[in-house]
Design a protein around this motif. Structure first.
Motif, PDB file in Angstrom:
ATOM      1  N   PRO A  23       0.808  -1.230   0.000  1.00 15.66           N
ATOM      2  CA  PRO A  23       0.000   0.000   0.000  1.00 15.66           C
ATOM      3  C   PRO A  23       0.835   1.271   0.000  1.00 15.66           C
ATOM      4  O   PRO A  23       0.306   2.355  -0.262  1.00 15.66           O
ATOM      5  N   GLU A  27      -2.086   2.312  -5.198  1.00 18.18           N
ATOM      6  CA  GLU A  27      -3.470   2.567  -4.819  1.00 18.18           C
ATOM      7  C   GLU A  27      -4.341   2.005  -5.934  1.00 18.18           C
ATOM      8  O   GLU A  27      -3.953   2.003  -7.110  1.00 18.18           O
ATOM      9  N   SER A  52     -10.284  -1.974   2.351  1.00 16.99           N
ATOM     10  CA  SER A  52     -10.037  -0.611   1.884  1.00 16.99           C
ATOM     11  C   SER A  52      -9.078   0.137   2.797  1.00 16.99           C
ATOM     12  O   SER A  52      -8.358   1.033   2.339  1.00 16.99           O
ATOM     13  N   ASN A  53      -9.085  -0.213   4.076  1.00 21.41           N
ATOM     14  CA  ASN A  53      -8.146   0.420   5.001  1.00 21.41           C
ATOM     15  C   ASN A  53      -6.718  -0.049   4.745  1.00 21.41           C
ATOM     16  O   ASN A  53      -5.762   0.699   4.972  1.00 21.41           O
ATOM     17  N   TYR A  54      -6.583  -1.278   4.288  1.00 19.39           N
ATOM     18  CA  TYR A  54      -5.246  -1.797   4.006  1.00 19.39           C
ATOM     19  C   TYR A  54      -4.638  -1.088   2.795  1.00 19.39           C
ATOM     20  O   TYR A  54      -3.477  -0.670   2.830  1.00 19.39           O
ATOM     21  N   ILE A  55      -5.412  -0.951   1.722  1.00 22.03           N
ATOM     22  CA  ILE A  55      -4.934  -0.272   0.525  1.00 22.03           C
ATOM     23  C   ILE A  55      -6.089   0.549  -0.037  1.00 22.03           C
ATOM     24  O   ILE A  55      -7.222   0.077  -0.121  1.00 22.03           O
ATOM     25  N   ARG A  56      -5.820   1.776  -0.385  1.00 27.65           N
ATOM     26  CA  ARG A  56      -6.893   2.672  -0.809  1.00 27.65           C
ATOM     27  C   ARG A  56      -7.522   2.231  -2.118  1.00 27.65           C
ATOM     28  O   ARG A  56      -6.833   1.893  -3.082  1.00 27.65           O
ATOM     29  N   HIS A  57      -8.861   2.225  -2.142  1.00 25.59           N
ATOM     30  CA  HIS A  57      -9.638   1.925  -3.344  1.00 25.59           C
ATOM     31  C   HIS A  57     -10.397   3.185  -3.765  1.00 25.59           C
ATOM     32  O   HIS A  57     -11.209   3.707  -3.000  1.00 25.59           O
ATOM     33  N   TRP A  58     -10.139   3.649  -4.968  1.00 28.73           N
ATOM     34  CA  TRP A  58     -10.864   4.772  -5.531  1.00 28.73           C
ATOM     35  C   TRP A  58     -12.093   4.260  -6.301  1.00 28.73           C
ATOM     36  O   TRP A  58     -12.105   3.156  -6.841  1.00 28.73           O
ATOM     37  N   ILE A  85      -3.097  10.029  -7.671  1.00 29.42           N
ATOM     38  CA  ILE A  85      -2.184   8.977  -7.217  1.00 29.42           C
ATOM     39  C   ILE A  85      -0.766   9.238  -7.721  1.00 29.42           C
ATOM     40  O   ILE A  85       0.205   9.162  -6.967  1.00 29.42           O
ATOM     41  N   LYS A  90       2.819   7.552  -6.238  1.00 33.43           N
ATOM     42  CA  LYS A  90       2.419   6.156  -6.159  1.00 33.43           C
ATOM     43  C   LYS A  90       2.021   5.626  -7.545  1.00 33.43           C
ATOM     44  O   LYS A  90       1.896   6.388  -8.510  1.00 33.43           O
TER      45      LYS A  90
END
Length: 296
Positions: A23, A27, A52-58, A85, A90
């Protein structure tokens, strides 16, 4: 620049794969036309809060179920997400099951006119046979170019034709597309590929897990926005509504829900096999590839 892209049918493990990515480096930009609804996380199997907290999802869970969406608007939002991003150093990872949205964003769209809502509603209510008949009468070349069972594209073509523009004219070439703006971008694109019987078992198991929650959120959405809101046109919610209305029993609900997901997966597989940017890959190989993407 590298642009990782991963497609795959429902139940193939796309979200699970995001949980092995770093992460700090990636993203996720989700290309799923149904997971956009914040009211329907269970039935659309959207990423959970912990995922979603582990890796951001847009582009997940940001619309109400009474709001509509189309590929053109989605592409604008995806572009904004990718720019954000990249500006933070990233790597945007494009992932999803709505192949049309993914292809439209990357390769562009046909220059079709805006279709009035009343026209869309009219065409939506037509049977496939009625839509074919009308399209043949107004634009036979368009009908000849489409699969006779492809209800989505036949109705989409008819919507455009009813505005006075021939689908056979506007569908000759796409315009725009993210890749046309970045010709040196290296797409690392794959589609998750499972043996069909294993994928179907995964889908059946998933359906058993979501039925209770799906019924609860269907009730809530109906109470807020009514049964005919755009969100409830999502795959499988017609069966949830039928069960809640007492027209089918629980066994039939589960059987029809599972069958609809298996049929959808089959259509997704057919679509992704034809995508020039994606090549098939196993889940295990995808994990190995994308977790070591800096070596590409």
């Amino acid at each position: 620049m590298i642009l990782p892209v991963l497609g795959g049918p429902t139940g193939s493990g796309k979200t699970a794969l995001t949980q092995v990515l770093d992460p700090k480096r990636f993203e996720i930009v989700s290309f799923d036309s149904r997971q956009v609804y914040r009211d329907l996380p269970v039935g659309t199997t959207a990423p959970t809060p912990s995922e979603s907290n582990y890796i951001r999802h847009w582009l997940v869970g940001f619309l109400n179920a009474n709001e509509s969406i189309n590929a053109s608007q989605f592409s604008i939002w995806a572009r904004e997400a990718i720019n954000d991003i990249r500006n933070r150093g990233k790597i945007p990872f494009l992932i999803g099951g709505t192949g049309f949205y993914l292809r439209a964003f990357l390769l562009g769209m046909y220059p079709v006119p805006n279709v009035p809502k009343e026209t869309k509603d009219y065409v939506l209510e037509l049977s496939l046979e009625e839509a074919r008949t009308q399209l043949f009468a107004k634009d036979p070349k368009a009908l000849a170019s489409l699969s006779p069972q492809d209800g989505y594209r036949i109705k989409r073509a008819l919507e455009v034709v009813l505005t006075g523009v021939l689908w056979s004219d506007v569908s000759k070439e796409t315009v725009g597309g993210y890749l046309s703006e970045y010709p040196n971008l290296q797409v690392v694109g794959h589609c998750l590929d499972w043996p069909r019987e294993i994928l179907y078992r995964r889908i059946n198991r998933r359906v058993e897990e979501i039925t209770t929650g799906m019924l609860a959120e269907t009730k809530e959405v109906v109470s807020k926005y009514g049964a005919d809101c755009p969100g409830l046109r999502t795959l499988g919610y017609n069966f949830a509504l039928a069960f809640l209305n007492g027209t089918i029993d629980s066994n039939t609900f589960i059987e029809q829900l599972a069958q609809s997901h298996r049929n959808y997966a089959k259509r997704q597989i057919t679509w992704f096999k034809k995508d020039p940017l994606l090549s098939p890959i196993s889940f295990e190989a995808a994990v190995q590839l994308y977790t070591n993407i800096e070596k590409i």
